[in-house]
Motif scaffolding. Structure first.
Motif, PDB file in Angstrom:
ATOM      1  N   ALA A 186       0.833  -1.208   0.000  1.00  6.02           N
ATOM      2  CA  ALA A 186       0.000   0.000   0.000  1.00  6.02           C
ATOM      3  C   ALA A 186       0.865   1.256   0.000  1.00  6.02           C
ATOM      4  O   ALA A 186       0.533   2.257  -0.657  1.00  6.02           O
ATOM      5  CB  ALA A 186      -0.928  -0.005   1.215  1.00  6.02           C
ATOM      6  N   LEU A 187       1.981   1.222   0.718  1.00  4.79           N
ATOM      7  CA  LEU A 187       2.887   2.367   0.721  1.00  4.79           C
ATOM      8  C   LEU A 187       3.464   2.606  -0.668  1.00  4.79           C
ATOM      9  O   LEU A 187       3.484   3.747  -1.159  1.00  4.79           O
ATOM     10  CB  LEU A 187       4.015   2.144   1.727  1.00  4.79           C
ATOM     11  CG  LEU A 187       5.135   3.191   1.706  1.00  4.79           C
ATOM     12  CD1 LEU A 187       4.608   4.577   2.069  1.00  4.79           C
ATOM     13  CD2 LEU A 187       6.281   2.786   2.638  1.00  4.79           C
ATOM     14  N   LEU A 188       3.934   1.542  -1.322  1.00 10.74           N
ATOM     15  CA  LEU A 188       4.494   1.696  -2.663  1.00 10.74           C
ATOM     16  C   LEU A 188       3.435   2.207  -3.639  1.00 10.74           C
ATOM     17  O   LEU A 188       3.741   3.027  -4.513  1.00 10.74           O
ATOM     18  CB  LEU A 188       5.079   0.370  -3.148  1.00 10.74           C
ATOM     19  CG  LEU A 188       6.260  -0.198  -2.354  1.00 10.74           C
ATOM     20  CD1 LEU A 188       6.890  -1.377  -3.109  1.00 10.74           C
ATOM     21  CD2 LEU A 188       7.314   0.848  -2.048  1.00 10.74           C
ATOM     22  N   ASP A 189       2.211   1.718  -3.489  1.00 16.65           N
ATOM     23  CA  ASP A 189       1.125   2.206  -4.346  1.00 16.65           C
ATOM     24  C   ASP A 189       0.943   3.719  -4.167  1.00 16.65           C
ATOM     25  O   ASP A 189       0.767   4.463  -5.139  1.00 16.65           O
ATOM     26  CB  ASP A 189      -0.189   1.507  -4.007  1.00 16.65           C
ATOM     27  CG  ASP A 189      -0.206   0.041  -4.429  1.00 16.65           C
ATOM     28  OD1 ASP A 189       0.652  -0.353  -5.248  1.00 16.65           O
ATOM     29  OD2 ASP A 189      -1.076  -0.692  -3.926  1.00 16.65           O
ATOM     30  N   THR A 190       0.995   4.163  -2.915  1.00 15.70           N
ATOM     31  CA  THR A 190       0.820   5.585  -2.617  1.00 15.70           C
ATOM     32  C   THR A 190       1.977   6.413  -3.166  1.00 15.70           C
ATOM     33  O   THR A 190       1.758   7.474  -3.773  1.00 15.70           O
ATOM     34  CB  THR A 190       0.692   5.795  -1.100  1.00 15.70           C
ATOM     35  OG1 THR A 190      -0.446   5.072  -0.615  1.00 15.70           O
ATOM     36  CG2 THR A 190       0.532   7.267  -0.756  1.00 15.70           C
ATOM     37  N   LEU A 191       3.191   5.939  -2.969  1.00 16.10           N
ATOM     38  CA  LEU A 191       4.356   6.670  -3.474  1.00 16.10           C
ATOM     39  C   LEU A 191       4.293   6.806  -4.994  1.00 16.10           C
ATOM     40  O   LEU A 191       4.561   7.878  -5.554  1.00 16.10           O
ATOM     41  CB  LEU A 191       5.647   5.955  -3.065  1.00 16.10           C
ATOM     42  CG  LEU A 191       5.923   5.838  -1.561  1.00 16.10           C
ATOM     43  CD1 LEU A 191       7.261   5.125  -1.332  1.00 16.10           C
ATOM     44  CD2 LEU A 191       5.937   7.203  -0.884  1.00 16.10           C
ATOM     45  N   GLU A 192       3.934   5.723  -5.659  1.00 20.09           N
ATOM     46  CA  GLU A 192       3.853   5.753  -7.114  1.00 20.09           C
ATOM     47  C   GLU A 192       2.751   6.701  -7.579  1.00 20.09           C
ATOM     48  O   GLU A 192       2.948   7.495  -8.517  1.00 20.09           O
ATOM     49  CB  GLU A 192       3.605   4.343  -7.643  1.00 20.09           C
ATOM     50  CG  GLU A 192       3.663   4.237  -9.158  1.00 20.09           C
ATOM     51  CD  GLU A 192       3.542   2.799  -9.624  1.00 20.09           C
ATOM     52  OE1 GLU A 192       4.339   2.384 -10.485  1.00 20.09           O
ATOM     53  OE2 GLU A 192       2.654   2.084  -9.130  1.00 20.09           O
ATOM     54  N   ALA A 193       1.609   6.651  -6.931  1.00 23.93           N
ATOM     55  CA  ALA A 193       0.483   7.494  -7.337  1.00 23.93           C
ATOM     56  C   ALA A 193       0.787   8.973  -7.143  1.00 23.93           C
ATOM     57  O   ALA A 193       0.341   9.822  -7.937  1.00 23.93           O
ATOM     58  CB  ALA A 193      -0.762   7.106  -6.534  1.00 23.93           C
ATOM     59  N   LEU A 194       1.546   9.303  -6.099  1.00 28.30           N
ATOM     60  CA  LEU A 194       1.847  10.696  -5.789  1.00 28.30           C
ATOM     61  C   LEU A 194       3.142  11.192  -6.447  1.00 28.30           C
ATOM     62  O   LEU A 194       3.472  12.374  -6.321  1.00 28.30           O
ATOM     63  CB  LEU A 194       1.947  10.886  -4.270  1.00 28.30           C
ATOM     64  CG  LEU A 194       0.657  10.634  -3.467  1.00 28.30           C
ATOM     65  CD1 LEU A 194       0.933  10.729  -1.974  1.00 28.30           C
ATOM     66  CD2 LEU A 194      -0.419  11.629  -3.876  1.00 28.30           C
ATOM     67  N   GLY A 195       3.867  10.306  -7.116  1.00 28.55           N
ATOM     68  CA  GLY A 195       5.118  10.707  -7.751  1.00 28.55           C
ATOM     69  C   GLY A 195       6.236  10.967  -6.768  1.00 28.55           C
ATOM     70  O   GLY A 195       7.115  11.807  -7.010  1.00 28.55           O
TER      71      GLY A 195
END
Length: 396
Positions: free
Chosen positions: A192-201
């Motif tokens: 979930a953290l990686l998903d968030t980092l990717e989505a936010l750039g």
């Protein structure tokens, strides 16, 4: 001139060591140390390290300077060992004097960008991050990661806080055996953290200081590999002090994944920053690591000893929990068995921390951090009794 120098903040770990040394009692226990110790309180030199050092004595032909980014063979071996198949020509690598210098070089680089990013931190986190980032002039901001009194992650709050980040900001995290909490993210949380980092750039920056102390060396590399496979830009800092037991020999590395068009400029930037600071990295520790990784027999010996250290720490955690059950019939420290690595936080108030030292002679780092690896079998009942009695008293 020197009378104008203001007071600098003192590292809580150094304060703890000083207070322990000043304690006149013979019956006292030092849990402030940040290194692995066996059940006898010793930090052993691993058998593979001794063999590698002997080989270096017999074969090393020069003590000349290395290139500013260090031994390319060491960096390549380490990159492939830790990052795996995702390690390729897009990575800029530098041998560093432990992980702290790798962190500082990266902090300098970020601070010197035309539009410096904000580095987002977990709180609480490794005590040297803020001094390193501050000294470099890098912007940083903390996000809640762990509640010490409830002994649990505040993961959702951390993700919510990241919504304030801008594209191009950086998230600095620890890969395994989180220091000081011992509380790592679950697989689902990490995803979930990686998903968030990717989505936010947001660019992930992972710091690996305790490889081998969570699930085993190769399993512990998975966090770095998942990041490297997924993100076009990322940062990996490594120290091998704990994994090889070579604390004073300062073996570390910095790896930066860039776009192909940026690689030469990033290499020049890293080289210039290294030159203006640490200049040439010490070679003995990295040479020992390189020698071990190149020799299958030495590598097997090293992994055997590393697994034994990891297993002893895990057994000590289990013993603490079982001892509390036997002595008090309670489970206030049960969370310790769900955590990994050498460190954890005791759920104590500041007043209770002082009482633990004053009344029981047990010295811990301010904020409640203890080094589980420092405990011998005879120390566990002492610690459990002292902590449980201290927690039973009103917090003032």
């Amino acid at each position: 001139m020197f009378e104008n120098v203001e007071d600098y903040p003192i590292d809580p770990i150094m304060i703890g060591a000083d207070l322990f040394a000043q304690d006149p009692r013979r019956e006292k226990l030092n849990l402030t140390v940040g290194i692995y110790q066996d059940e006898h309180g010793r930090t052993p030199v691993l058998e593979a390290v001794k063999l590698a050092e002997q080989q270096l004595i017999e074969t090393q032909s020069s003590k000349a300077y290395l290139p500013l980014t260090g031994d390319a063979e060491y960096c390549s071996l380490l990159g492939r060992e830790i990052i795996g198949d995702a390690y390729n020509a897009r990575w800029v690598a530098a041998q560093t004097s432990g992980g702290a210098v790798a962190l500082r070089v990266m902090a300098d680089l970020l601070a010197q960008l035309p539009e410096p990013p904000t580095v987002w931190l977990q709180a609480p986190t490794y005590g040297n991050y803020v001094p390193i980032l501050t000294a470099a002039g890098a912007r940083h901001q903390a996000l809640p990661y762990y509640d010490p009194l409830r002994s649990e992650l505040t993961f959702d709050q951390m993700l919510d806080g990241l919504k304030a980040a801008r594209p191009g900001d950086v998230f600095l995290m620890q890969g395994v055996c989180h220091n000081p909490t011992g509380a790592d993210m679950s697989e689902d949380q990490f995803t979930a953290l990686l998903d968030t980092l990717e989505a936010l750039g947001i660019v992930p920056w992972i710091d690996l200081a305790y490889l081998g102390f969570a699930q085993g060396f190769h399993a512990d590399c998975s966090t770095a590999r998942r990041i490297a496979e997924r993100f076009p830009e990322c940062i990996v800092c490594i120290t091998l002090s704990k994994s090889f037991g070579i604390y004073r020999d300062r073996a570390g590395a910095l790896f930066i994944k860039t776009g192909e068009a940026d690689q030469e400029r990033i290499t020049r930037a890293v080289t210039a920053i290294v030159r203006s600071g640490a200049s040439h990295a010490p070679d003995h520790g990295p040479a020992v690591v390189r020698t071990i990784l190149q020799d299958s027999d030495m590598k097997a010996l090293w992994l055997r000893d590393l697994n034994q250290m990891r297993e002893r720490v895990a057994r000590t955690r289990e013993r603490i929990v079982a001892t509390e059950q036997d002595m008090f019939g309670t489970d206030r420290l049960a969370y310790l068995v769900r955590q990994v690595g050498m460190f954890s936080l005791l759920p104590l108030s500041a007043a209770q921390e002082m009482a633990l030292t004053r009344d029981h002679g047990i010295h811990i780092v301010q904020g409640g951090r203890i080094n589980v690896a420092r405990l011998g079998d005879e120390d566990v009942p002492w610690l459990v009794d002292a902590v449980c009695r201290t927690m039973s008293r009103p917090s003032r």
